[in-house]
Design an enzyme around this catalytic site. Structure first.
Site, PDB file in Angstrom:
ATOM      1  N   HIS A 153      31.901 -35.837 -17.696  1.00  0.00           N
ATOM      2  CA  HIS A 153      30.249 -36.289 -18.135  1.00  0.00           C
ATOM      3  C   HIS A 153      30.384 -36.810 -19.645  1.00  0.00           C
ATOM      4  O   HIS A 153      30.095 -37.182 -20.637  1.00  0.00           O
ATOM      5  CB  HIS A 153      29.441 -35.287 -17.514  1.00  0.00           C
ATOM      6  N   HIS A 213      27.494 -43.170 -10.259  1.00  0.00           N
ATOM      7  CA  HIS A 213      27.739 -41.569 -10.691  1.00  0.00           C
ATOM      8  C   HIS A 213      29.620 -41.724 -10.745  1.00  0.00           C
ATOM      9  O   HIS A 213      30.246 -41.686 -11.862  1.00  0.00           O
ATOM     10  CB  HIS A 213      27.119 -41.210  -9.797  1.00  0.00           C
ATOM     11  N   HIS A 259      38.473 -38.576  -9.322  1.00  0.00           N
ATOM     12  CA  HIS A 259      39.451 -38.060 -10.737  1.00  0.00           C
ATOM     13  C   HIS A 259      40.407 -38.217 -10.177  1.00  0.00           C
ATOM     14  O   HIS A 259      41.455 -39.019 -10.886  1.00  0.00           O
ATOM     15  CB  HIS A 259      38.517 -36.646 -11.000  1.00  0.00           C
ATOM     16  N   ASP A 303      32.146 -41.266 -13.454  1.00  0.00           N
ATOM     17  CA  ASP A 303      33.186 -40.725 -13.839  1.00  0.00           C
ATOM     18  C   ASP A 303      34.534 -40.995 -14.469  1.00  0.00           C
ATOM     19  O   ASP A 303      35.268 -40.903 -14.973  1.00  0.00           O
ATOM     20  CB  ASP A 303      32.881 -39.854 -12.181  1.00  0.00           C
TER      21      ASP A 303
END
EC number: 3.5.1.108
Length: 317
Positions: free
Chosen positions: A85, A243, A270, A247
């Site tokens: 973030h 979101h 991720h 990321d």
């Protein structure tokens, strides 16, 4: 694509400190953004009670675990976690050189989004350092797949993200976000989107030592009957994919430079972001390092000129 600060490197104008708790550790943490010289890049410097410290340059070669967040360092007791973030805020605003002093094991989760970091950077201001910024320009498609999930880089005259998610939860379902990334687009459309999770996973995560600091103040929580537990509801109808895009911006910032190209993903995360970036950077025919030509600084990305470099962003620590 018009480049912020006319293609020059930047740093933060003055130090700024933020404090909170780590979403996974549940422990207090404090970070300070310090100005840095041209060519420094983003450095995370973690200090310990015994007076020792460890430094990591925010580049893909220093990435360790990517299961539930992005971690720098392979030794858990000396790692720096949940950097995505913060990195997304740096990348979107065009902040190239910062030393992040860390007292704790991870970044503070704040409200679960990048917006508090955007506000902190904008309150401190940014400085043009007068040296050219280098970019990574994607030259050919690079794609990775894992089961039904995939991620890829493609050539594009700008910086673009196309992210799609697909959850069995009827509350989320299939959502997509597509857009050219600018500071304003990130601030208005992505930065306030919060991390999210399912109530059914809480006990399993706690048992594994994760999400110990997660709460309704920093996460969107989905109940077993597929409703949003948070009283205030969602900030966007498609906050979940926004979101995931946030990321992705933070994870790809670990290229060590901003990229010129389009990043696309389906059911990513991720790990997929990190592996796609490693696939791109491991193929020297897939990209080139470029900068704005001297004759004019306000140019489109296609007019950027290649530069010869031995190593774009060497590892530290």
């Amino acid at each position: 694509m018009t480049v912020g600060f006319l293609g020059f490197q930047t740093t933060i104008a003055s130090p700024v400190t933020l404090s909170g708790i780590g979403v996974h550790s549940g422990s207090p943490v404090s970070i300070t953004f310090q100005p840095a010289d041209p060519g420094t890049g983003i450095i995370f410097s973690r200090s310990f009670a015994d007076g020792s410290s460890v430094e990591y340059r925010a580049v893909s070669s220093n990435v360790g675990n990517t299961d539930l967040c992005t971690v720098l360092g392979t030794s858990l007791p000396r790692s720096v976690a949940t950097i995505e973030h913060v990195m997304a805020a740096f990348y979107a605003l065009g902040l190239d050189n910062v030393i992040v002093e860390v007292e704790g094991a991870e970044m503070p989760i704040m409200d679960g989004s990048s917006f508090p970091f955007i506000e902190a950077i904008e309150s401190a201001g940014m400085v043009n350092l007068g040296e050219k910024r280098r970019y990574i320009r994607v030259l050919k498609p690079v794609r990775i797949e894992s089961g039904a999930s995939w991620s890829e880089f493609r050539p594009y005259d700008g910086t673009r993200f196309e992210v799609e998610i697909d959850f069995e939860s009827p509350l989320i379902g299939r959502q997509s976000w597509k857009g050219d990334l600018t500071a304003n687009v990130f601030r208005d459309e992505l930065s306030r989107a919060r991390t999210f999770g399912f109530m059914r996973d809480v006990e399993r995560l706690w048992a594994a030592g994760f999400a110990l600091g997660s709460s309704l103040e920093n996460s969107v929580v989905i109940s077993d009957d597929n409703t949003v537990v948070n009283v205030e509801g969602l900030r966007f109808a498609d906050e979940f994919v926004r979101h995931k895009t946030l990321d992705a911006v933070g994870d790809l910032a670990l290229a060590g430079a901003q990229f010129i190209g389009c990043y696309r993903s389906y059911r990513g995360g991720h790990k997929m972001n990190a592996n796609a970036l490693k696939a791109l950077m491991s193929d020297p025919t897939a990209y080139e390092v470029v900068e704005a030509p001297s004759r004019s600084q306000r140019v489109r990305a296609r007019e950027f000129v290649p530069v010869k470099v031995q190593e774009l962003a060497p590892s530290v620590g």
